[in-house]
Design a protein around this motif. Structure first.
Motif, mmCIF file in Angstrom:
data_model
loop_
_atom_site.group_PDB
_atom_site.id
_atom_site.type_symbol
_atom_site.label_atom_id
_atom_site.label_comp_id
_atom_site.label_asym_id
_atom_site.label_seq_id
_atom_site.Cartn_x
_atom_site.Cartn_y
_atom_site.Cartn_z
ATOM 1 N N ALA A 67 0.835 -1.203 0.000
ATOM 2 C CA ALA A 67 0.000 0.000 0.000
ATOM 3 C C ALA A 67 0.866 1.247 0.000
ATOM 4 N N VAL A 68 1.955 1.227 0.751
ATOM 5 C CA VAL A 68 2.853 2.394 0.795
ATOM 6 C C VAL A 68 3.530 2.564 -0.562
ATOM 7 N N GLN A 69 4.012 1.467 -1.121
ATOM 8 C CA GLN A 69 4.689 1.557 -2.419
ATOM 9 C C GLN A 69 3.753 2.045 -3.519
ATOM 10 N N GLU A 70 2.470 1.762 -3.370
ATOM 11 C CA GLU A 70 1.507 2.211 -4.380
ATOM 12 C C GLU A 70 0.886 3.558 -4.043
ATOM 13 N N GLY A 71 1.309 4.176 -2.961
ATOM 14 C CA GLY A 71 0.879 5.529 -2.640
ATOM 15 C C GLY A 71 -0.525 5.632 -2.084
ATOM 16 N N ARG A 72 -1.076 4.549 -1.534
ATOM 17 C CA ARG A 72 -2.466 4.582 -1.059
ATOM 18 C C ARG A 72 -2.569 4.325 0.435
ATOM 19 N N SER A 73 -1.492 4.546 1.173
ATOM 20 C CA SER A 73 -1.484 4.284 2.605
ATOM 21 C C SER A 73 -1.469 5.581 3.403
ATOM 22 N N TRP A 74 -2.042 5.524 4.614
ATOM 23 C CA TRP A 74 -1.945 6.672 5.527
ATOM 24 C C TRP A 74 -0.506 6.877 5.978
ATOM 25 N N MET A 75 0.365 5.898 5.752
ATOM 26 C CA MET A 75 1.772 6.081 6.150
ATOM 27 C C MET A 75 2.565 6.869 5.099
ATOM 28 N N ASN A 76 2.020 7.011 3.891
ATOM 29 C CA ASN A 76 2.732 7.752 2.845
ATOM 30 C C ASN A 76 3.025 9.178 3.301
ATOM 31 N N ILE A 121 -2.657 0.705 -22.075
ATOM 32 C CA ILE A 121 -3.332 1.985 -22.350
ATOM 33 C C ILE A 121 -3.476 2.791 -21.057
ATOM 34 N N LEU A 122 -3.818 2.120 -19.961
ATOM 35 C CA LEU A 122 -3.925 2.822 -18.669
ATOM 36 C C LEU A 122 -2.603 3.495 -18.320
ATOM 37 N N ARG A 123 -1.491 2.800 -18.578
ATOM 38 C CA ARG A 123 -0.179 3.320 -18.159
ATOM 39 C C ARG A 123 0.347 4.431 -19.065
ATOM 40 N N ARG A 158 -0.348 5.897 -11.300
ATOM 41 C CA ARG A 158 0.701 5.171 -10.572
ATOM 42 C C ARG A 158 0.457 3.667 -10.638
ATOM 43 N N VAL A 159 -0.801 3.269 -10.537
ATOM 44 C CA VAL A 159 -1.119 1.839 -10.517
ATOM 45 C C VAL A 159 -2.199 1.551 -11.568
ATOM 46 N N SER A 160 -1.866 0.664 -12.492
ATOM 47 C CA SER A 160 -2.844 0.227 -13.495
ATOM 48 C C SER A 160 -3.191 -1.234 -13.219
ATOM 49 N N ALA A 185 -12.502 -6.353 -15.250
ATOM 50 C CA ALA A 185 -12.545 -4.921 -14.951
ATOM 51 C C ALA A 185 -11.172 -4.316 -15.174
ATOM 52 N N VAL A 186 -11.140 -3.001 -15.332
ATOM 53 C CA VAL A 186 -9.882 -2.247 -15.326
ATOM 54 C C VAL A 186 -9.990 -1.145 -14.288
ATOM 55 N N ALA A 187 -8.853 -0.733 -13.756
ATOM 56 C CA ALA A 187 -8.832 0.369 -12.793
ATOM 57 C C ALA A 187 -7.513 1.106 -12.901
ATOM 58 N N ALA A 188 -7.584 2.414 -12.722
ATOM 59 C CA ALA A 188 -6.381 3.253 -12.718
ATOM 60 C C ALA A 188 -6.352 4.031 -11.416
ATOM 61 N N THR A 189 -5.189 4.036 -10.769
ATOM 62 C CA THR A 189 -5.027 4.825 -9.545
ATOM 63 C C THR A 189 -3.983 5.893 -9.790
ATOM 64 N N ALA A 190 -4.400 7.123 -9.603
ATOM 65 C CA ALA A 190 -3.490 8.261 -9.764
ATOM 66 C C ALA A 190 -3.092 8.750 -8.371
ATOM 67 N N VAL A 191 -1.828 9.136 -8.238
ATOM 68 C CA VAL A 191 -1.304 9.496 -6.920
ATOM 69 C C VAL A 191 -0.524 10.800 -7.012
ATOM 70 N N SER A 192 -0.746 11.683 -6.056
ATOM 71 C CA SER A 192 0.106 12.863 -5.909
ATOM 72 C C SER A 192 0.694 12.829 -4.498
ATOM 73 N N ASP A 193 1.389 13.887 -4.115
ATOM 74 C CA ASP A 193 1.996 13.897 -2.788
ATOM 75 C C ASP A 193 0.956 13.760 -1.680
#
Lengths: 444, 479
Positions: free
Chosen positions: A242-251, B133-135, B141-143, B174-182
């Motif tokens: 979860a941390v490596q994928e950026g979806r954790s409260w620890m990030n 395509i997702l990537r 960040r996660v496809s 199914a497909v899913a895309a997760t986008a991540v910022s700081d």
């Protein structure tokens, strides 16, 4: 056929570069009751063999409950064939090597041999006490035993047997209810009389609850509610994936003080006070893993895959079972919130105005990065006024960041309770007193 | 197979059961999961075994085993009777199962393409194409892309003379895309946030067009990172059909389960506000709200030939013109109301006891085009694809969140919104429903992850729905 024989059959049939065999043999019995009678009463005997075949960096998985030698050989071939189909995964660094595993005791023959008559006797105590109090009891008693084995072609061979006993009840009066639960690996952990008394006392305390305006209040949480804090924080990101994928409260929080100094959360698979289990599902010994120490976020837990993605990291022994569904990632299964020095009575006495909460129910993540969770209070919610429990109120819905909630920890209970976790494993938790908790609606 | 089932039933009867049934199941499941250009999980799962349920006097017992052999069947049948006798030590009221069930026959899910006839190479090719395509979107960040195929071969027999054989196929993907910022993480999925799954063949997956929707899904996930947070207010809410399906599941499907009403799920799954005096005597929703439970509509996860008591598939109304009229029932619970079971008992495997489970609980279509619903809304929010769900133990107070939302102003979708949530009380919410999309917008969704019972059972349920509009709804409860 014992696990070593099963592993030998699979290994000898496998042509893969590396092969892993994970075996479960489970006997689970569960007696359910409602309306003061047993309405469901079940037992199950099952096995599951999971083969993970590795060809270079490609992994195939095959799972079956057929123990015939020809089926086990076919399972090995199937896993290898699946592996061959894939492109290489350079992030996979191989199956673990053998390490010394220190055995730990968590098997009680009294649980493994618990009969339907014994379960009925325990449940009967609760039902009779509830009926005498003019209430209706519902709940369940579980007695299960599990043999787990892990073997791989790198020399790992580990076996552990454990038992789990759990009994819980909701006892309902005309307009109130109470909850009680006991969990342990030994049968002595189950105290039907005490369970019934605890739940019935809550029914009486909670009679005729009144509406209450939602808002932000200080709270005293019984261990049942505290357990949810740990379980949801675990689900929302105590694992390295979860941390490596950026979806954790620890990030972005590792090394930072994010909770009160008094908060220490650790996963300890070897502690007999919980439901101990000395190795993970890859056969790696479980290390004591501090997750939050004196309020500072320390580290998530790792399995071999997530450790292999970071320089210098080693598995902490927290792999979950391999699944064709995809990696769930490493997870803590024996969480402890270290106790403090405050009694429950003192927490109530030191609350000028706040809420006393028995447990949370149907909690779900609203946003994982801050571990924002919504759920309901249930089976006893009370107003505390001037250091005393004043009156019961109807259940409330909360929407709250659990990280932020623990930032305002004012006191931690001096005693802990072991409770079976909804996500597997167990948590060991005390009561807590939190300065702020946000309630967002009420129910009828 | 009849030799096994007859032997089990004879042993159970000889040991003292006044009723017994047996299910023998051979389950095969194949899952392929791709993440960020790599295989995340791939493999087959086989499980076979049998479960015997017995009624001794007025007490139930159930035992199961993975070892399908004559001696083991004798042991398990005997154990089931012993367990039932132990149950009798804490006895309940008399059990009446109603009319005998003597179903016989065979049923196989209609499929065009056997999902197991599609090679793993073909499945991987499809998923890798979608994943690639997702990537392409740098914000992702996660496809993820996945596909599942399930085959359940079930035999059921009881002491009343029933013997049925079913082969039930399920397919999904199914497909899913997760986008991540700081500081933010946002996920978009297609066709739904739970795996899109139904009873059907591989055509069910190809119809979902995972590849064709990947670019949109990735773009929406990335855009959500910088979107405005859903405002907190009371407003008009328009839900897409998949979120209406989730709303039906939680606030209609579960509260109409008659075992909950009778309190037998009180300690785990919860109870229900739809108590028996409310049947034919309670306004559940507005006049345009019609909800149906059926196990006959093609592709539903609740579609089969017979339930796990041998009761034939059927269709029954739950809410008619806004009035609450019916329950999801077993034989035992139905007889308590002097009714016949509508065939809702299902177990998630050979090792589990059948429970009352939703079949396909659906909102019947209305008359509106979705564009007209939006155009007819001056001020509101459109929400799409479930992200979080929580409801109280009586199924009244709920709070749900969606992956994406849009502000509606002057009859048009305008601002993109993230972290959308809405909350309400079940009958108040459904009574505020004033527009339902027509049959062109109606889609039968699958919920493959419905949890109930102890030990926990995970069941697939179906929910047909069109987009719908609700007035004066509290939205934006995020922190």
């Amino acid at each position: 056929m014992n696990f070593r024989q099963i592993a030998d059959v699979v290994m000898s049939a496998s042509s893969a570069d590396e092969t892993e065999v994970l075996g479960f043999e489970e006997n689970e019995s569960l007696t359910r009751f409602a309306n003061n009678c047993i309405h469901q009463n079940v037992t199950e005997k099952n096995v599951q063999i999971t083969v993970r075949s590795v060809i270079a960096t490609k992994i195939g998985i095959a799972i079956s409950n057929d123990l015939r030698p020809e089926s086990l050989r076919e399972l090995a071939i199937r896993a290898s064939n699946v592996a061959k189909l894939q492109p290489p995964n350079p992030q996979f660094k191989g199956l673990p090597r053998s390490q010394v595993i220190t055995p730990v005791e968590s098997f009680d023959g009294a649980v493994a041999e618990c009969t339907p008559e014994q379960r009925a006797a325990s449940v009967g105590i609760i039902c009779r006490k509830a009926a005498q109090a003019g209430c209706a009891a519902a709940g369940s008693m579980t007695a299960s035993s599990l043999n787990v084995g892990v073997a791989n072609s790198n020399g790992v061979f580990a076996e552990h047997r454990l038992t789990l006993a759990d009994e819980s009840t909701v006892i309902m009066g005309p307009n109130s209810s109470g909850w009680a639960q006991r969990t342990g690996w030994h049968l002595a952990a189950i105290e039907a009389e005490a369970l019934a008394d605890e739940a019935i006392s809550k029914v009486k305390m909670g009679a005729d609850p009144v509406d209450f305006e939602p808002g932000e209040y200080s709270v005293v949480l019984e261990p049942y509610a505290t357990a949810d804090l740990l379980e949801m924080l675990a689900y929302d990101g105590m694992g390295a994936l979860a941390v490596q994928e950026g979806r954790s409260w620890m990030n972005g929080r590792i090394g930072e003080r994010i909770m009160a100094d008094s908060v220490n959360i650790v996963d300890d698979g070897t502690n007999v006070a919980g439901i101990p289990w000395p190795f993970d599902f890859e056969g790696v010994p479980k290390k004591v893993a501090p997750i939050v120490a004196s309020g500072i976020a320390v580290s998530p837990v790792y399995d071999s895959f997530t450790a292999g993605r970071e320089d210098g990291k080693q598995s902490t022994g927290h792999a979950t079972p391999p699944s064709p569904q995809g990696r769930f990632g490493p997870a803590p299964m024996n969480l402890f919130l270290r106790p403090g020095s405050t009694s429950l009575e003192t927490m109530i006495k030191t609350t000028k105005f706040g809420l006393y909460i028995t447990r949370f129910w149907y909690t779900r993540t609203v946003h994982p990065r801050d571990a924002v969770v919504t759920g309901m209070t249930r089976d006893g919610t009370f107003v505390i006024r001037n250091g005393e429990i004043a009156h019961p109120i109807k259940s409330l819905r909360f929407t709250q960041s659990y990280v932020e909630g623990l930032k305002y920890t004012q006191a931690i209970g001096e005693t802990t309770r072991v409770l079976r976790s909804g996500f597997g494993g167990a948590v060991s938790v005390p009561a807590v007193q939190l300065g702020k908790f946000r309630f967002t609606s009420s129910t009828r | 197979m009849k030799d096994f089932t007859s032997h089990a039933l004879n042993v159970a009867t000889a040991k003292g059961a006044r009723y017994a049934d047996i299910r023998i199941i051979d389950h095969r499941q194949q899952v392929v999961s791709v993440k960020n250009g790599n295989v995340d999980g791939i493999g087959d799962q086989y499980s076979q075994g049998f479960g015997i349920r017995v009624l001794v006097g007025n007490s139930w017992g159930f035992a199961s085993s993975a070892f399908v052999a004559k001696a083991e069947i004798e042991r398990v049948a005997t154990l089931a009777v012993q367990i039932a006798m132990a149950s009798a030590r804490v006895p309940g009221p008399p059990v009446d199962l109603g009319s005998p069930v003597r179903s016989t026959g065979q049923y196989t899910t209609p499929i065009e393409v056997d999902p197991f006839s599609i090679s793993l190479e073909q499945k991987l090719d499809l998923l890798f194409r979608a994943d690639e395509i997702l990537r392409r979107n740098s914000g992702v960040r996660v496809s993820e892309a996945n596909a599942i195929a399930v085959r359940n071969h079930k035999f059921f027999s009881n002491t009343e003379g029933a013997f049925v054989e079913q082969i039930l196929y399920e397919s999904g993907g199914a497909v899913a895309a997760t986008a991540v910022s700081d500081t933010e993480v946002q996920t978009r999925s297609h066709p739904n946030s739970f795996r899109y799954q139904g009873t059907g063949g591989w055509e069910y997956v190809t119809d979902a067009d995972l590849v064709g929707n990947a670019e949109r899904v990735a773009a929406e996930a990335a855009a959500l990172l910088s979107a405005e947070v859903c405002p907190r207010k009371d407003t008009t809410l328009v839900l897409d059909s998949s979120q209406v399906a989730l709303q039906i599941h939680e606030s209609c499907g579960h509260p109409t389960e008659l075992d909950r009403v009778f309190g037998t799920e009180a300690a785990f799954a919860g109870r229900s506000f739809l108590t028996i005096e409310k049947r034919n005597n309670f306004r559940y929703g507005s006049d345009i709200v019609n909800l149906t439970a059926d196990s006959v509509r093609p592709t539903g996860l609740g579609t089969f030939g017979w339930d796990d008591e041998g009761v034939p598939a059927s269709s029954t109304p739950l809410v008619r013109d806004g009035e609450f009229v019916g329950y999801l029932m077993s034989r035992e619970t139905a007889s308590t109301l002097a009714l016949e079971s509508n065939g809702c008992m299902r177990a998630d495997g050979w090792n589990r006891l059948p429970l009352i489970r939703m079949t396909n609980v659906s909102l019947e279509p209305g008359t509106w085009e979705l564009d007209d619903i939006i155009a007819d809304t001056d001020d509101g929010i459109f929400m799409e694809t479930n992200r979080s769900w929580s409801i109280d133990d009586m199924r009244l107070n709920f709070q749900f969140g969606t992956e994406i939302g849009y502000e509606i102003k002057g009859g048009k979708r305008v601002r993109l919104l993230k972290n959308c949530t809405y909350a309400g009380i079940t009958p108040d919410f459904w009574k505020s429903c004033d527009a339902i999309g027509n049959s062109r917008h109606w889609r039968l969704w699958g919920t493959p992850n419905c949890g109930k019972g102890e030990p926990m059972q995970t069941m697939g349920t179906g929910h047909g729905a069109s987009p719908a509009r609700f007035r004066n709804v509290k939205v934006g409860v995020f922190r």
